[in-house]
Design a protein around this motif. Structure first.
Motif, mmCIF file in Angstrom:
data_model
loop_
_atom_site.group_PDB
_atom_site.id
_atom_site.type_symbol
_atom_site.label_atom_id
_atom_site.label_comp_id
_atom_site.label_asym_id
_atom_site.label_seq_id
_atom_site.Cartn_x
_atom_site.Cartn_y
_atom_site.Cartn_z
ATOM 1 N N VAL B 85 0.870 -1.185 0.000
ATOM 2 C CA VAL B 85 0.000 0.000 0.000
ATOM 3 C C VAL B 85 0.901 1.229 0.000
ATOM 4 O O VAL B 85 1.567 1.525 0.999
ATOM 5 N N TYR B 86 0.948 1.898 -1.132
ATOM 6 C CA TYR B 86 1.738 3.130 -1.223
ATOM 7 C C TYR B 86 0.877 4.293 -0.765
ATOM 8 O O TYR B 86 -0.281 4.429 -1.159
ATOM 9 N N MET B 87 1.459 5.143 0.073
ATOM 10 C CA MET B 87 0.764 6.332 0.555
ATOM 11 C C MET B 87 1.735 7.499 0.576
ATOM 12 O O MET B 87 2.956 7.291 0.617
ATOM 13 N N MET B 88 1.189 8.701 0.579
ATOM 14 C CA MET B 88 2.020 9.886 0.782
ATOM 15 C C MET B 88 1.380 10.698 1.903
ATOM 16 O O MET B 88 0.159 10.878 1.913
ATOM 17 N N TYR B 89 2.173 11.141 2.841
ATOM 18 C CA TYR B 89 1.578 11.931 3.935
ATOM 19 C C TYR B 89 2.028 13.397 3.899
ATOM 20 O O TYR B 89 1.654 14.181 4.764
ATOM 21 N N ASP B 90 2.821 13.768 2.892
ATOM 22 C CA ASP B 90 3.215 15.184 2.789
ATOM 23 C C ASP B 90 2.253 15.926 1.870
ATOM 24 O O ASP B 90 1.471 15.321 1.149
ATOM 25 N N THR B 91 2.305 17.261 1.929
ATOM 26 C CA THR B 91 1.429 18.087 1.091
ATOM 27 C C THR B 91 2.224 19.218 0.440
ATOM 28 O O THR B 91 3.373 19.463 0.786
ATOM 29 N N GLN B 92 1.542 19.877 -0.478
ATOM 30 C CA GLN B 92 2.064 21.101 -1.084
ATOM 31 C C GLN B 92 2.036 22.233 -0.063
ATOM 32 O O GLN B 92 1.276 22.175 0.905
ATOM 33 N N PRO B 93 2.837 23.293 -0.283
ATOM 34 C CA PRO B 93 2.736 24.491 0.570
ATOM 35 C C PRO B 93 1.405 25.228 0.353
ATOM 36 O O PRO B 93 0.648 24.903 -0.549
ATOM 37 N N VAL B 94 1.180 26.198 1.219
ATOM 38 C CA VAL B 94 0.030 27.109 1.076
ATOM 39 C C VAL B 94 0.618 28.505 0.916
ATOM 40 O O VAL B 94 1.257 29.002 1.832
ATOM 41 N N ASP B 95 0.496 29.127 -0.237
ATOM 42 C CA ASP B 95 1.092 30.462 -0.336
ATOM 43 C C ASP B 95 0.075 31.510 -0.747
ATOM 44 O O ASP B 95 0.425 32.580 -1.205
ATOM 45 N N ASP B 96 -1.185 31.209 -0.568
ATOM 46 C CA ASP B 96 -2.222 32.174 -0.947
ATOM 47 C C ASP B 96 -3.387 31.998 0.026
ATOM 48 O O ASP B 96 -4.526 31.802 -0.364
ATOM 49 N N GLU B 97 -3.034 32.073 1.325
ATOM 50 C CA GLU B 97 -3.999 31.730 2.375
ATOM 51 C C GLU B 97 -5.256 32.595 2.326
ATOM 52 O O GLU B 97 -6.335 32.135 2.690
ATOM 53 N N LYS B 98 -5.124 33.821 1.838
ATOM 54 C CA LYS B 98 -6.293 34.712 1.826
ATOM 55 C C LYS B 98 -7.373 34.243 0.851
ATOM 56 O O LYS B 98 -8.518 34.690 0.929
ATOM 57 N N LEU B 99 -7.011 33.360 -0.072
ATOM 58 C CA LEU B 99 -8.009 32.856 -1.022
ATOM 59 C C LEU B 99 -8.838 31.697 -0.456
ATOM 60 O O LEU B 99 -9.794 31.255 -1.086
ATOM 61 N N TRP B 100 -8.457 31.189 0.718
ATOM 62 C CA TRP B 100 -9.175 30.032 1.282
ATOM 63 C C TRP B 100 -10.455 30.496 1.988
ATOM 64 O O TRP B 100 -10.433 31.454 2.756
ATOM 65 N N VAL B 101 -11.567 29.795 1.750
ATOM 66 C CA VAL B 101 -12.824 30.137 2.431
ATOM 67 C C VAL B 101 -12.805 29.635 3.872
ATOM 68 O O VAL B 101 -13.538 30.132 4.722
ATOM 69 N N SER B 102 -11.987 28.624 4.144
ATOM 70 C CA SER B 102 -11.782 28.110 5.506
ATOM 71 C C SER B 102 -10.285 27.843 5.636
ATOM 72 O O SER B 102 -9.661 27.336 4.694
#
Lengths: 479, 479
Positions: B85-102
């Motif tokens: 079972v291959y998995m990835m637990y890392d994510t991309q950065p967040v560089d535009d936080e003001k665009l997030w609704v939550s």
């Protein structure tokens, strides 16, 4: 005209008050006034107005514009002649604070090794460009007024807070105050004209400038990501605004930006006039390209530095298309994979004789892009003004030259400087030709560790001489 | 093989524990694990290891690599067949936080209007890519173990923390753990395969990728500013590294980046195989380009969307040269005038059959640049791995398809996905062919407001079905 002894009284006053005068420079550098970021500009204007009041100016006004105010002041000496004094109290931003050896707004005085030897220098954003010279001039006026009661000329000060933005509202101010300003014989711009070897460089004019942003976006183009950056795997079937901007830019210049390929761009550029050619030839004799390279820490010029005449001619009489900045997509650490939805760059064009109309440059670029199908690429003009030039034979220039000579300094005359300042407003609109003037040294304008010399060395004048020079000039011109 | 009633027991367990299962997803999304910024990665690895222990895994290890650890775990069920079972637990950065609704790390569940209707969705960085599917799979395993005591297959989990960096150290891990991993029949990668209309998309492979930075600098070039950005008036006689990068880039692609003009770049690219062509033709029948455009908020594709076969072929079997980011000089507000001393861009190349060697791509670009005199332009490779493909006839793929059908869902089979994952390690090195699998929906990977659906609608499965699907698959494959 005062006797030599009277000038010596003024010089003594400067020597006795020098610590206080330097403190005033420090105080003004410590007050940030970054016009692009609207940081401290209002406070700096108030501080400057207080200085004008302290030295006895009349009609001190903080004149609002559509952005940052002009500080205006008059110092009527009941003299025959009136001089305009152009000043700028805003500075460039600081975006690389970690590179500074002393914090940019502490104005600390530290030892500094110049190629010409050790000096002590005040480090700070705006110290040379131009808070140091500005306060030095104000101090010099104070010294004369305090010692002799009045100046040999009337002064009208115009200190703007938007020079680093390209002086967008100075034309409005000049227009509004035209009646108060007209009739002045000339305009002076206090500066420190010595280079790192104490060589005095006197410039008789400025290039003009047009500054604008170019932006390719999915939103305008209709292709590529429209609203946000998307996963870069989509590059296989969705277009890239970033590549579009690069394609468009690559049609505008070639040879690493040396040759501008915008249709009609060079049409208005003329060869230097006979007077300018003569000045260039004279200048080439004493011009030392090595020292420029030392100061800028560059290894080579685009042109052969042994052909000094041509090198100078290219520097001063070439128009340029410079990319000041470019950005798109993900610019942090590591490998984020996105197809960006827009790409933007900042560009400045330097205008030389006879590129008289900044708007024409914008039109040429618009047409160039449109003709190649890039009508979606947005041009946002941030500012623009024309070049200006003052004749070496004008009395104000002759007074500057004789004042420099009186400090046993030679002067290297530059028919133009490659930097921009909105002197056309004085030369052309108010018919009061402008000239930079000043002894003293500073450097790294717009760069980290901007400085002015306080205690000089064998070659470079200290801040005391910088003060005395302005006194000498005012008397020479007032003759 | 369990009777239907046994599977229903597991499904009941899922229904009874769903709130807790969703909380576990929230908990894992709330723990940032941004590999590019080394933010929270160690903490996320520990949290993940604790989940593996909770569901009864043996040999849970946090295996260090030269950067971020792999979390390894075994769940021996004394079964005949073993799955990786291959998995990835890392994510991309967040560089535009003001665009997030939550906020991206609050993992709030909010109402969301999909084109297919209202749902409730968990908003968070990594929710779809791939913390949501990862935890859902772990939850599903817990449900089976808690209900029936053991699984019908043995599992070996490999969860890496560097997928978003291009898996630079997964090859090291696979090499080191080869003896433990070999003999597995196949590899599965838990995902949510439904699109915004609930359509299931099953991909049988991945493109490869090479990610690198290109940099033009005065330092390397010997021309232009060497150490720092200088005043832009010097553009008249000093070269520009920024223009140099643009010139170099413009030799590497044309037509807004559509056509790559790097010498020899397309040499290894082959046409799709007979099996792939067949799959593409089948796929073209149900493929709806409109829905892709809706999801990505784009207006048009590069290619004619009415010729679906060709559109898909271009998407899946074209190599690309994408600029993920570019930066140079001053990128703040207003008009700072500098001649920058360097210019940098981030580029990704997607590799398709038979571009088997990422290093060859780097060599081609190096040679292309050198041949044009750009030997000063630096190439910094950040990662690279080849493409991979699993046959539609492999038993693991057939088990995935039949499991999807058992939920009354049709499945659209994609011979390849345009995104990259280092599945070649499983397909080629470990000979355990890999396949993505999963019901459920999420989107906006790498973009603001990344989400997964919790409560579905008429078209899109909810998180309950996402859990049950993994159960069903494990039993179908374990038969």
């Amino acid at each position: 005209m005062p006797k030599e002894s009277e000038i010596n009284l003024v010089y003594n006053y400067i020597d006795q008050n020098l610590n206080r005068f330097v403190s005033r420079i420090q105080e003004f550098v410590r007050q940030p006034s970054i016009s692009a970021e609207n940081r401290g500009v209002q406070e700096a204007a108030k501080l400057l107005a207080s200085y004008f009041k302290k030295i006895g100016c009349q009609n001190v006004e903080i004149v609002p514009t559509r952005r940052h105010p002009v500080v205006y002041a008059e110092l009527d000496s009941n003299a025959e002649t009136t001089l305009l004094v152009y000043m700028m109290y805003d500075t460039q931003p600081v975006d690389d604070e970690k590179l500074w050896v002393s914090p940019p707004f502490e104005a600390n005085i530290v030892p500094l090794d110049l190629p010409s030897g050790k000096v002590s220098a005040l480090i700070g954003r705006g110290s040379i460009n131009t808070k140091g010279p500005l306060i030095t001039f104000i101090n010099a006026v104070e010294a004369i007024v305090s010692t002799l009661g009045k100046l040999p000329v009337n002064l009208k000060f115009i200190a703007e807070g938007e020079e680093e933005l390209g002086s967008p509202h100075l034309p409005d101010f000049v227009n509004e105050y035209k009646n108060k300003l007209k009739g002045a014989k000339a305009t002076i711009f206090p500066s420190f004209l010595e280079d790192t070897w104490g060589k005095v460089k006197l410039s008789l004019g400025n290039k003009g400038i047009v500054y604008f942003e170019l932006e390719a976006s999915g939103k305008n183009w209709g292709k590529g990501p429209i609203e946000f950056d998307i996963h870069s795997s989509n590059k296989a079937w969705i277009d890239s605004p970033t590549w579009r901007l690069i394609d468009a830019l690559s049609t505008m210049a070639k040879d690493n930006g040396r040759t501008i390929t915008i249709d009609g761009f060079y049409d208005d550029v003329v060869e230097p006039s006979e007077e300018d050619e003569k000045l260039l030839k004279e200048l080439a004799k004493s011009f030392e390209p090595e020292k420029i390279k030392e100061t800028l820490k560059v290894k080579e010029f685009i042109f052969d530095e042994n052909d000094k005449y041509n090198l100078l001619k290219k520097f001063l009489f070439s128009t340029t298309l410079n990319i000041d900045g470019i950005w798109s997509g993900y610019i942090g650490p590591g490998s984020k994979t996105v197809l960006p939805h827009k790409a933007t760059c900042k560009v400045d064009v330097r205008l030389v004789p006879n590129q008289n109309d900044p708007n024409k440059i914008i039109s040429l670029i618009r047409r160039h892009l449109d003709n190649r199908g890039y009508n979606d690429i947005e041009i946002r003009q941030l500012n623009g003004y024309k070049w200006s030039k003052t004749s070496v034979n004008h009395p104000v220039v002759q007074a500057v030259i004789s004042s420099i000579h009186s400090f046993n300094k030679d002067v290297e005359i530059w028919p133009l400087t490659a930097g921009s300042a909105p002197m056309y407003l004085f030369n052309d609109v108010l018919e009061a030709p402008a000239v930079h003037l000043g002894l003293g040294h500073g450097a790294r304008a717009h760069s980290p560790n901007e400085y002015i010399v306080i205690k000089g060395n064998k070659y470079v004048s200290g801040i005391d001489i910088a003060h005395k020079f302005f006194v000498k000039f005012l008397f020479n011109f007032g003759k």
